[in-house]
Design an enzyme around this catalytic site. Structure first.
Site, mmCIF file in Angstrom:
data_model
loop_
_atom_site.group_PDB
_atom_site.id
_atom_site.type_symbol
_atom_site.label_atom_id
_atom_site.label_comp_id
_atom_site.label_asym_id
_atom_site.label_seq_id
_atom_site.Cartn_x
_atom_site.Cartn_y
_atom_site.Cartn_z
ATOM 1 N N GLY A 1 0.341 10.667 1.266
ATOM 2 C CA GLY A 1 -0.874 9.901 1.020
ATOM 3 C C GLY A 1 -0.713 8.991 -0.180
ATOM 4 O O GLY A 1 0.385 8.536 -0.512
ATOM 5 N N SER A 2 -1.811 8.767 -0.876
ATOM 6 C CA SER A 2 -1.848 7.716 -1.906
ATOM 7 C C SER A 2 -1.002 8.014 -3.137
ATOM 8 O O SER A 2 -0.716 7.099 -3.911
ATOM 9 C CB SER A 2 -3.300 7.465 -2.326
#
Length: 711
Positions: free
Chosen positions: A296-297
């Protein structure tokens, strides 16, 4: 009828010939034995006269970085029975069942086994018993029941760091952690002794013997800090309970050396009770090094650093957030509608997917792939990635696309951490390179290997540099400042700490469906990775929470990471203003002046008491022994509390001290010295304890402490 002379002579000749034949046979047999079979028969005789026994070596101890013993070898026993001497199997089964924790029916079946002469009373799991249990069994006075001495592992911190430590099963085979990875170092080499014996099997007097002493296993000193590990475990438990999560993992590392200061996974197990708490397929995986999932981020840090290094990032440049078209797919920001036209710096703070897709397009496939590889993940056009080389078993490598060139959507999603799977330890070391001015180092959990006899290090682990120039120091600094903005003004605000500057990035990754076709609805792994202080980071902390019932990385993982980070900085002696001090001084910087405690272990009690009183302390002697075997506070520690506890006997003989009024940390430390695993409720200072003050500890292994905040 009188026999004739001829018959008499014939009989005499026959008897004589028979005697001569028998005598010849005896002489021939003697010659054969002495000349032909002599060596063979002597060897058989010596085997009858001689006895050879193997001498087991002691397995090495495992300590944390400050010398606190986490694992050690201790005497243990197997209860066995000579069935011929046992008079009343029913009574024996009834009395032994509660002591050995074996069902009475199972015991009775073994004690009435007609086909065996001796039986060992083993049960599923760990059938070895402590000295205290052995003594209670022998006090029963059952004929034919006897103990066989052996050893077992004692895990003094209970379930803490269980996946890092691993365990040794009842057969002596290591499973997981450093117990498995460093088995050849820990186990040592067996010795042997051979001697002549008498008819009863005892050593014959004045007999010669051949003795080869065992080589005891080496001791391991880990990079873990027991206090940081405790705080990490506590934070994970609170987070999992609060958000009803399926699991969680956390790592704290020194970015300059690659030393792992703490590592924990949930669900976990207790290596001291592995037979009842370790479940294959449920809690046996160290997710910190083995789990592979979409980052993810948090992965956006790599794209950001690459863009800055290549001169493609302008923090003041603006773009339209919300959505972006890539091929035949629309990629959206996490809030769907975006924030309108914002700067790229704001895109970092707010974790805009659109911003990082645009940066990935500017980099192009070749440069994006190259930088991901430079940060230690491996080439994403291959099927699998690159392991960090951490000294723990079963490390994952990451799962990538396995083809080149990448599809446009693959290149786009890679830029913001989707479509690929990496491990937590890979992410920690990549961000550590940013914290360490662009230098990528190999992580490790063993600090040194010590000789148990001399206490001296035989091998020390020094930092292993993998790549010196992942990015330039100037790029690393700019990335750190942007990530500080993400904490101060963006999605990571729950990670802010008073007195310390913090940089970091949140992440929320949707879990893919089995087979990789699409994503599971409502199933996420939320995470936060950060470092502090921003100018010269001393610790990198990663926390990931699997399927919390609510919340995102900024609200679920960031607070836990903040608590772990703050505790780690304090333990490392990093003052709130960022100025480094000696750890011992930093911990007590606000305390009144105090003298350093001497080492009173192996000193006479009376001598220790007299000198401690002379120093203005109040000695508390626990036990009736003549010599100090343990002490709290430990030698070399500073403090202003009036009590110094001198332990003179093993726990069964000790009276439980009064812990009420002590702060949690000191109460826990004293419990460890007493060999008790403390379970706590509440926060603050000890209000009550499950083992009353003054009561003998006996064979108790746990104590419940109830706490309350100070008035």
């Amino acid at each position: 009828m009188t026999p004739s002379n001829k018959q008499i002579r014939l009989r005499s000749l026959l008897v004589g010939m028979t005697a001569i034949f028998l005598l010849s046979a005896v002489i021939f047999r003697l010659f054969w034995i002495q000349a032909v079979d002599a060596s063979f028969l002597r060897e058989r005789a010596e085997k009858t006269w001689e006895k050879q026994a193997m001498i087991r070596p002691d397995r090495g101890s495992i300590m944390d970085r400050n010398g606190h013993v986490l694992v050690r070898e201790r005497d243990a026993y197997i209860i066995a029975v000579d069935l011929k001497r046992l008079k009343d199997p029913e009574k024996a089964a009834q009395q032994l069942s509660p002591l050995l924790e074996i069902p009475e029916e199972s015991l009775l079946k073994r004690l009435t086994n007609k086909e065996a002469k001796h039986v060992e009373l083993r049960h599923t799991g760990n059938y070895k018993v402590s000295r205290e249990v052995r003594d209670r069994v022998m006090k029963l006075g059952l004929d034919g029941v006897y103990p066989i001495q052996t050893t077992s592992r004692q895990y003094l911190e209970g379930s803490q760091a269980s996946h890092v430590l691993g365990f040794v099963n009842v057969e002596g085979d290591p499973a997981g952690g450093v117990e498995q990875r460093y088995n050849n170092v820990l186990k040592g080499k067996a010795g042997s002794i051979r001697f002549q014996k008498d008819a009863k099997g005892n050593k014959a007097p004045h007999s010669t013997e051949a003795f080869h002493p065992p080589e005891n296993g080496k001791d391991l000193v880990l990079t873990l800090d027991r206090e940081i590990q405790y705080q990490m475990e506590k934070s994970l438990d609170q987070t999992v309970a609060r958000y009803q999560a399926k699991g969680a993992t956390a790592i704290a590392a020194d970015p300059q050396t690659g030393e792992i200061l703490a590592m924990a996974s949930r669900p976990h197990f207790n290596p001291a009770q592995y037979d009842s708490t370790w479940k294959r397929g449920e809690n046996d995986v160290n997710t910190a090094v083995s789990a592979q999932y979409e980052p993810g981020s948090t992965f956006k840090i790599v794209t950001l650093a690459a863009s800055i290094e290549e001169g493609l990032f302008d923090s003041r440049e603006t773009f339209q957030s919300g959505t972006i078209e890539v091929g035949n797919r629309t990629i959206r920001d996490w809030n769907a509608q975006g924030w309108g036209e914002i700067s790229f710096a704001e895109g970092v703070y707010l974790s805009s997917n659109v911003a990082f897709v645009r940066l990935g397009e500017r980099l192009g496939e070749d440069r994006l792939v190259r930088y991901i590889d430079r940060f230690g993940f491996g080439n994403i056009t291959n099927r699998t990635g690159q392991a960090t080389g951490i000294d723990l078993p079963a490390e994952g490598k990451g799962v990538f696309f396995g083809h080149a060139p990448l599809h446009p959507t693959e290149r786009a999603t890679s830029a913001f951490g989707q479509g690929i799977a990496v491990t937590p330890i890979q992410q920690v070391m990549a961000v550590s390179a940013i914290a360490n001015n662009g230098i990528l180092v190999r992580p490790h959990v063993v600090k040194e290997i010590r000789n148990p006899s001399t206490g001296k290090a035989e091998r020390k682990e020094s930092p292993k540099v993998i790549r010196k120039d992942v990015v330039s120091p100037q790029t690393a600094k700019e990335v750190r400042l942007l990530l500080q903005g993400a904490v101060n003004d963006g999605t990571g605000q729950e990670a802010r700490m008073e007195g310390y500057t913090v940089g970091g990035k949140t992440g929320t990754a949707q879990k893919p469906l089995p087979g990789g076709k699409g994503y599971a609805s409502g199933q996420y792994i939320v995470s936060f990775i950060g470092f502090a202080p921003v100018d010269k980071p001393r610790v990198v902390v990663y926390v990931a929470v699997d399927e919390p019932k609510e919340g995102q990385g900024g609200t679920v993982a960031a607070p836990a990471a903040r608590d772990i980070m703050k505790h780690a900085l304090q333990e490392m002696g990093v003052a709130p203003d960022g100025e480094e001090r000696d750890p011992a001084e930093a911990k007590k910087r606000n305390a009144p002046a105090a003298k350093v405690l001497k080492n009173w272990v192996q000193h006479p009690v009376d001598e220790a008491v007299a000198e401690i009183r002379g120093e203005g302390w109040n000695p508390q002697v626990l036990g009736g022994g003549r010599e100090v075997i343990r002490q709290y506070p430990a030698a070399g520690e500073r403090g202003v509390k009036e009590n110094v506890y001198l332990i003179t006997e093993d726990p069964p003989a000790l009276a439980m001290p009064d812990l009420t009024g002590l702060p949690l940390r000191e109460a826990l430390a004293l419990c460890r010295v007493l060999g008790l695993e403390a379970e706590t409720t509440g926060e603050g200072y000890v209000r009550s304890q499950s083992i009353p003050a003054g009561e003998r500890i006996m064979d108790a292994e746990r104590i419940q402490l109830n706490l309350q905040p100070p008035d």
